[in-house]
Structures are given as C-alpha cells and as structure tokens.
Design a protein around this motif. Structure first.
Motif, mmCIF file in Angstrom:
data_model
loop_
_atom_site.group_PDB
_atom_site.id
_atom_site.type_symbol
_atom_site.label_atom_id
_atom_site.label_comp_id
_atom_site.label_asym_id
_atom_site.label_seq_id
_atom_site.Cartn_x
_atom_site.Cartn_y
_atom_site.Cartn_z
ATOM 1 N N ASN A 1 0.822 -1.217 0.000
ATOM 2 C CA ASN A 1 0.000 0.000 0.000
ATOM 3 C C ASN A 1 0.851 1.261 0.000
ATOM 4 O OD1 ASN A 1 -2.410 -1.441 0.083
ATOM 5 N ND2 ASN A 1 -2.569 -1.359 2.308
ATOM 6 N N THR A 2 0.332 2.298 -0.654
ATOM 7 C CA THR A 2 0.917 3.640 -0.616
ATOM 8 C C THR A 2 -0.199 4.595 -0.183
ATOM 9 O OG1 THR A 2 0.366 4.357 -2.872
ATOM 10 C CG2 THR A 2 2.332 2.965 -2.615
ATOM 11 N N PRO A 3 0.127 5.846 0.140
ATOM 12 C CA PRO A 3 -0.928 6.791 0.548
ATOM 13 C C PRO A 3 -2.000 7.019 -0.516
ATOM 14 C CG PRO A 3 1.216 7.611 1.217
ATOM 15 C CD PRO A 3 1.484 6.419 0.344
ATOM 16 N N ASP A 4 -1.654 6.828 -1.802
ATOM 17 C CA ASP A 4 -2.592 7.098 -2.893
ATOM 18 C C ASP A 4 -3.157 5.845 -3.544
ATOM 19 O OD1 ASP A 4 -2.340 9.923 -2.746
ATOM 20 O OD2 ASP A 4 -0.413 9.785 -3.804
ATOM 21 N N LEU A 5 -2.703 4.682 -3.072
ATOM 22 C CA LEU A 5 -3.110 3.426 -3.708
ATOM 23 C C LEU A 5 -3.055 2.333 -2.647
ATOM 24 C CD1 LEU A 5 -3.771 2.023 -6.462
ATOM 25 C CD2 LEU A 5 -1.302 1.611 -6.686
ATOM 26 N N TYR A 6 -4.238 1.886 -2.217
ATOM 27 C CA TYR A 6 -4.208 0.945 -1.096
ATOM 28 C C TYR A 6 -5.499 0.147 -0.977
ATOM 29 C CZ TYR A 6 -6.761 4.785 1.244
ATOM 30 O OH TYR A 6 -7.668 5.775 1.572
ATOM 31 N N ILE A 7 -5.395 -0.927 -0.208
ATOM 32 C CA ILE A 7 -6.554 -1.702 0.265
ATOM 33 C C ILE A 7 -6.294 -1.978 1.735
ATOM 34 C CG2 ILE A 7 -7.998 -3.742 -0.017
ATOM 35 C CD1 ILE A 7 -6.666 -4.066 -2.828
ATOM 36 N N ARG B 1 -4.603 2.971 -11.853
ATOM 37 C CA ARG B 1 -5.378 1.971 -12.584
ATOM 38 C C ARG B 1 -6.095 0.931 -11.726
ATOM 39 N NH1 ARG B 1 -4.230 0.421 -17.813
ATOM 40 N NH2 ARG B 1 -4.104 -1.773 -17.215
ATOM 41 N N ARG B 2 -5.433 0.481 -10.649
ATOM 42 C CA ARG B 2 -5.925 -0.753 -10.053
ATOM 43 C C ARG B 2 -5.629 -0.856 -8.565
ATOM 44 N NH1 ARG B 2 -5.986 -5.606 -12.982
ATOM 45 N NH2 ARG B 2 -4.497 -4.693 -14.453
ATOM 46 N N ALA B 3 -6.658 -1.302 -7.797
ATOM 47 C CA ALA B 3 -6.479 -1.746 -6.416
ATOM 48 C C ALA B 3 -7.411 -2.942 -6.241
ATOM 49 C CB ALA B 3 -6.810 -0.636 -5.418
ATOM 50 N N ASP C 1 -13.125 5.145 -4.618
ATOM 51 C CA ASP C 1 -13.173 4.513 -3.302
ATOM 52 C C ASP C 1 -14.321 3.513 -3.266
ATOM 53 O OD1 ASP C 1 -11.250 6.209 -1.397
ATOM 54 O OD2 ASP C 1 -12.282 7.586 -2.760
ATOM 55 N N SER C 2 -13.978 2.270 -2.967
ATOM 56 C CA SER C 2 -14.973 1.219 -2.814
ATOM 57 C C SER C 2 -14.857 0.643 -1.410
ATOM 58 C CB SER C 2 -14.758 0.106 -3.843
ATOM 59 O OG SER C 2 -15.666 -0.953 -3.642
ATOM 60 N N TYR C 3 -16.000 0.377 -0.792
ATOM 61 C CA TYR C 3 -16.037 -0.155 0.566
ATOM 62 C C TYR C 3 -16.722 -1.523 0.531
ATOM 63 C CZ TYR C 3 -14.925 4.674 1.716
ATOM 64 O OH TYR C 3 -14.330 5.905 1.783
ATOM 65 N N HIS D 1 -11.378 -0.999 2.470
ATOM 66 C CA HIS D 1 -11.384 0.238 1.683
ATOM 67 C C HIS D 1 -10.407 0.075 0.517
ATOM 68 C CE1 HIS D 1 -10.811 4.914 1.732
ATOM 69 N NE2 HIS D 1 -11.276 4.468 0.577
ATOM 70 N N PHE D 2 -10.944 0.058 -0.711
ATOM 71 C CA PHE D 2 -10.150 -0.028 -1.940
ATOM 72 C C PHE D 2 -10.051 1.385 -2.511
ATOM 73 C CE2 PHE D 2 -11.919 -4.134 -1.197
ATOM 74 C CZ PHE D 2 -11.118 -5.086 -1.822
ATOM 75 N N HIS D 3 -8.831 1.886 -2.699
ATOM 76 C CA HIS D 3 -8.663 3.292 -3.090
ATOM 77 C C HIS D 3 -7.572 3.435 -4.140
ATOM 78 C CE1 HIS D 3 -8.036 7.679 -2.585
ATOM 79 N NE2 HIS D 3 -6.750 7.383 -2.645
ATOM 80 N N HIS D 4 -7.881 4.179 -5.199
ATOM 81 C CA HIS D 4 -6.821 4.691 -6.074
ATOM 82 C C HIS D 4 -7.121 6.141 -6.420
ATOM 83 C CE1 HIS D 4 -8.779 4.950 -10.023
ATOM 84 N NE2 HIS D 4 -9.081 3.669 -10.051
ATOM 85 N N LYS D 5 -6.069 6.941 -6.484
ATOM 86 C CA LYS D 5 -6.265 8.349 -6.832
ATOM 87 C C LYS D 5 -6.476 8.476 -8.333
ATOM 88 C CE LYS D 5 -1.654 10.232 -7.796
ATOM 89 N NZ LYS D 5 -0.672 11.280 -7.419
#
Length: 261
Positions: free
Chosen positions: A66-72, A93-95, A240-242, A85-89
């Motif tokens: 995980n990074t601050p801008d791309l994580y689960i 492309r993908r989380a 952002d997907s939860y 929490h699935f997040h990409h800025k």
C-alpha cells in the motif's frame, strides 16, 4: 429377617425385569464446509484474507504494498462501519485482490457473495472480474475477462466475453447510487464447454436481457479463470470502494444464504 431378605430380593428382581428405555441418538449431521474465501469486515478481518494484492499506478507500475494514494486496508466507511477500503487516486489503474490464485478447477461450481458500496461511479470502473490467465488470447480461443461487473452511465453492468475478438457484451444492467451498499451473489460453473453463470442482485435472481432466463451459458473457463475484487479502471477520478463481505464456496451451503433468496 429371612422374610425381609426375600422381600428385598423380590423387589430387585422386579426392577431388573423392567424394559430399559434408551433414547435414540440422532445421526450426526455433516458439518458445513468452511468457505474457500471468507472475509467479513464487521469481524475486523484483514483484507489480506481475500488473496493476493494487486496494485497498479500506470500500466506496468505495480507497487508491492500500500501507498498513501493506492491501497486496500481495513477502514471506516461513510457510515463509520468497518469495511475493506479499496482506493486509487485519479490517474491510477488498479487496487484489487486476486482470490484463489492458481486454485480454481475446471468443472467446479463456485458460489460467490460480495457486498460493496462506491463513493464514485466513473465509466469503465470494473469492481469484479472472473479473469482468465491461460487462454487470454485469440490463438487459444479464450477471453481476457469472461465475466465482469462494470460501472457505466451510473449503472452496474454484468458482461460476458464469448470470444476474444468480440469483447465484453452486456447481459444485464441495473441503476445504482453512490454510498449505497449492494449485495451480489454469483454461481459460476467453471467449464469451457457448457459452462454457465447465474446472478443475484440484493438477494433476488436476475433475468438476463440476452437469454430472457436466469442462466447465462457460455465459455466460463477458457483455461484458468479466477476471481478478482476491488477497483480496476475509472482512472479519470479518485475511486473509493467499501467492501463488507466476500465469500467463495463450492456449494451454496458454504456461504451466506441471504445472497441467494
């Protein structure tokens, strides 16, 4: 004294002569099998239970963690509830989590439950893939993504790729809203010839627009198809997907029955 002895002997013999009542022991029930994948955010489960982490910034740029801008990660959703929490800025492309990597088998029926909510609804965002890994090319007659759940025009679309060059074709769609949880149930017979898929939305079986039935037949296992959950695409905006729950079993009894009412 002799009389007392004879009387006691008589009582004992009478008691022994009475039939003994034995309660029948019920047959032991077969234990319910544990799901192959069983993630529940409300329990505080680590999203790592879902499988192998897949993160991608630009195409081919794949961070290992995980990074601050791309994580689960396990987090709080918009209602303060535990969720994955699935997040990409924007621009990424993908989380996703790749479940059952290298473990799915031809001829097996898989039952999948999946509860998600989205903060954004960008066109082209894929939140579920039944992804092909061996025959994902025209030469082998396969398909890159045999089954997908994708966002387009504020609708959730369920698509199937019959052949490589045909691309994904929408089989069913349903309007959805942001910050609203939806429950998906899937039944997939993993076969190249005679495979099928069934879909439940919020506990109700779906009738496919293309077949006018609740069964979609086709090539559901070109070579090695495996499930992926999360966010893929939708790069124009932050996504952002939860996710509240994901289960995968080989029997409907293995997973949450409320998805298949």
């Amino acid at each position: 004294m002799l009389f007392l002895y004879l009387f006691l002997t008589f009582l004992i013999s009478l008691a022994l002569a009475q039939p003994v009542q034995v309660e029948s022991i019920p047959a032991e029930l077969s234990p319910r099998k544990a799901p192959l994948v069983d993630f529940n955010a409300a329990r505080g489960d680590d999203p790592k239970k879902l499988g192998t982490l897949n993160l991608e910034k630009d195409k081919g740029d794949r961070p290992k963690s995980n990074t601050p801008d791309l994580y689960i990660r396990l987090d709080k959703d918009f209602n303060g509830q535990n969720r994955a929490h699935f997040h990409h800025k924007a621009g990424y492309r993908r989380a996703e989590y790749h479940a059952l990597k290298g473990q799915t088998k031809a001829g097996t029926t898989y039952f999948i439950t999946y509860t998600f909510a989205l903060d954004e609804l960008p066109d082209g965002l894929i939140i579920f893939q039944w992804k092909e890994y061996k025959a994902n090319n025209d030469k082998d007659g396969g398909a890159n993504i045999p089954l997908a759940l994708e966002i387009r025009n504020n609708k959730l679309e369920f698509s199937h790729t019959f052949k490589w060059k045909e691309g994904r074709k929408v089989q069913w769609s349903q309007g959805i809203k942001t910050r609203t949880e939806y429950k998906i149930g899937l039944e997939i017979l993993a076969k190249a010839d005679g495979g099928y898929a069934k879909l439940w939305f919020n506990g109700k079986p779906v009738t496919f627009d293309t077949t006018k039935s609740q069964t979609l037949t086709g090539n559901m296992f070109p070579g090695q198809s495996e499930p992926k959950f999360g966010v893929y695409g939708g790069q124009d905006v932050q996504v952002d997907s939860y996710v509240a729950q994901v289960q995968i079993g080989t029997s409907k009894d293995d997973v949450d029955q409320t998805y298949f009412n």
